[in-house]
Scaffold this motif. Structure first.
Motif, short mmCIF file in Angstrom:
data_model
loop_
_atom_site.label_atom_id
_atom_site.label_comp_id
_atom_site.label_asym_id
_atom_site.label_seq_id
_atom_site.Cartn_x
_atom_site.Cartn_y
_atom_site.Cartn_z
N PHE A 1 33.18 40.63 9.80
CA PHE A 1 33.90 41.09 10.98
C PHE A 1 35.09 40.20 11.28
O PHE A 1 34.98 38.97 11.24
N PRO A 2 36.22 40.78 11.65
CA PRO A 2 37.35 39.98 12.08
C PRO A 2 36.99 39.27 13.40
O PRO A 2 36.25 39.81 14.23
N ALA A 3 37.52 38.08 13.57
CA ALA A 3 37.21 37.28 14.77
C ALA A 3 37.58 38.02 16.04
O ALA A 3 36.83 37.98 17.03
N ASP A 4 38.71 38.73 16.03
CA ASP A 4 39.12 39.42 17.26
C ASP A 4 38.18 40.56 17.61
O ASP A 4 37.94 40.84 18.79
N LEU A 5 37.58 41.20 16.61
CA LEU A 5 36.63 42.27 16.87
C LEU A 5 35.35 41.70 17.47
O LEU A 5 34.80 42.26 18.43
N LEU A 6 34.88 40.60 16.92
CA LEU A 6 33.70 39.93 17.50
C LEU A 6 33.98 39.48 18.93
O LEU A 6 33.13 39.63 19.81
N ASP A 7 35.17 38.94 19.15
CA ASP A 7 35.53 38.52 20.51
C ASP A 7 35.55 39.70 21.47
O ASP A 7 35.11 39.59 22.61
N TRP B 1 39.93 47.77 12.07
CA TRP B 1 38.90 47.41 11.09
C TRP B 1 37.96 48.57 10.80
O TRP B 1 37.46 48.70 9.68
N TRP B 2 37.73 49.44 11.78
CA TRP B 2 36.79 50.55 11.56
C TRP B 2 37.23 51.47 10.42
O TRP B 2 36.40 52.15 9.82
N THR C 1 38.08 50.56 7.63
CA THR C 1 37.74 49.92 6.35
C THR C 1 36.28 50.09 5.97
O THR C 1 35.88 49.62 4.90
N VAL C 2 35.48 50.73 6.83
CA VAL C 2 34.04 50.87 6.53
C VAL C 2 33.67 52.34 6.41
O VAL C 2 34.26 53.20 7.07
N ASP C 3 32.70 52.60 5.57
CA ASP C 3 32.24 53.97 5.37
C ASP C 3 31.20 54.38 6.41
O ASP C 3 31.26 55.46 6.97
N ASP C 4 30.23 53.50 6.66
CA ASP C 4 29.14 53.80 7.59
C ASP C 4 29.42 53.11 8.92
O ASP C 4 28.97 52.00 9.17
N LYS C 5 30.17 53.79 9.77
CA LYS C 5 30.58 53.19 11.05
C LYS C 5 29.40 52.93 11.97
O LYS C 5 29.39 51.94 12.70
N LEU C 6 28.39 53.79 11.95
CA LEU C 6 27.23 53.57 12.82
C LEU C 6 26.50 52.28 12.44
O LEU C 6 26.13 51.49 13.31
N ALA C 7 26.30 52.07 11.16
CA ALA C 7 25.64 50.84 10.71
C ALA C 7 26.50 49.63 11.02
O ALA C 7 26.00 48.58 11.45
N ALA C 8 27.81 49.77 10.83
CA ALA C 8 28.72 48.66 11.10
C ALA C 8 28.74 48.32 12.59
O ALA C 8 28.75 47.14 12.96
N LYS C 9 28.70 49.33 13.44
CA LYS C 9 28.68 49.08 14.89
C LYS C 9 27.38 48.40 15.30
O LYS C 9 27.39 47.48 16.13
#
Length: 91
Positions: free
Chosen positions: A6-12, A71-72, A74-82
């Motif tokens: 995860f990018p730092a800004d997304l975690l923040d 960043w979203w 860049t991922v295929d499974d957005k539910l799992a990533a969230k």
């Protein structure tokens, strides 16, 4: 659960969202019970209403920033990533 970088800004953003949500809960807990308001034995002051409205608006702004983060794409499974983002941000 898959591992994500995860990018730092997304975690923040997610951590800020949790703080904003906690603030909404805190403000709401200080309000009189709805049953008392309906019964006419208590009321929500203008200041309480304004404070909660502002806190909810701040939380909504963070929600929009979270959902619109590049960043979203860049991922295929957005539910799992969230789910992984939420778990990581709570650590």
């Amino acid at each position: 659960m898959a591992d994500y970088d995860f990018p730092a800004d997304l975690l923040d953003l997610q951590r800020s969202w949790y703080a904003a949500d906690a603030r909404c809960v805190e403000i709401g807990a200080a309000h009189p019970l709805a049953v008392d308001v309906v019964a006419g034995t208590a009321h929500v002051s203008d200041e309480q209403y304004r404070e909660l409205k502002e806190a909810r608006a701040a939380r909504w702004e963070l929600t929009e920033q979270l959902q619109g983060h590049a960043w979203w794409t860049t991922v295929d499974d957005k539910l799992a990533a969230k789910a992984a983002l939420r778990a990581t941000a709570r650590e």
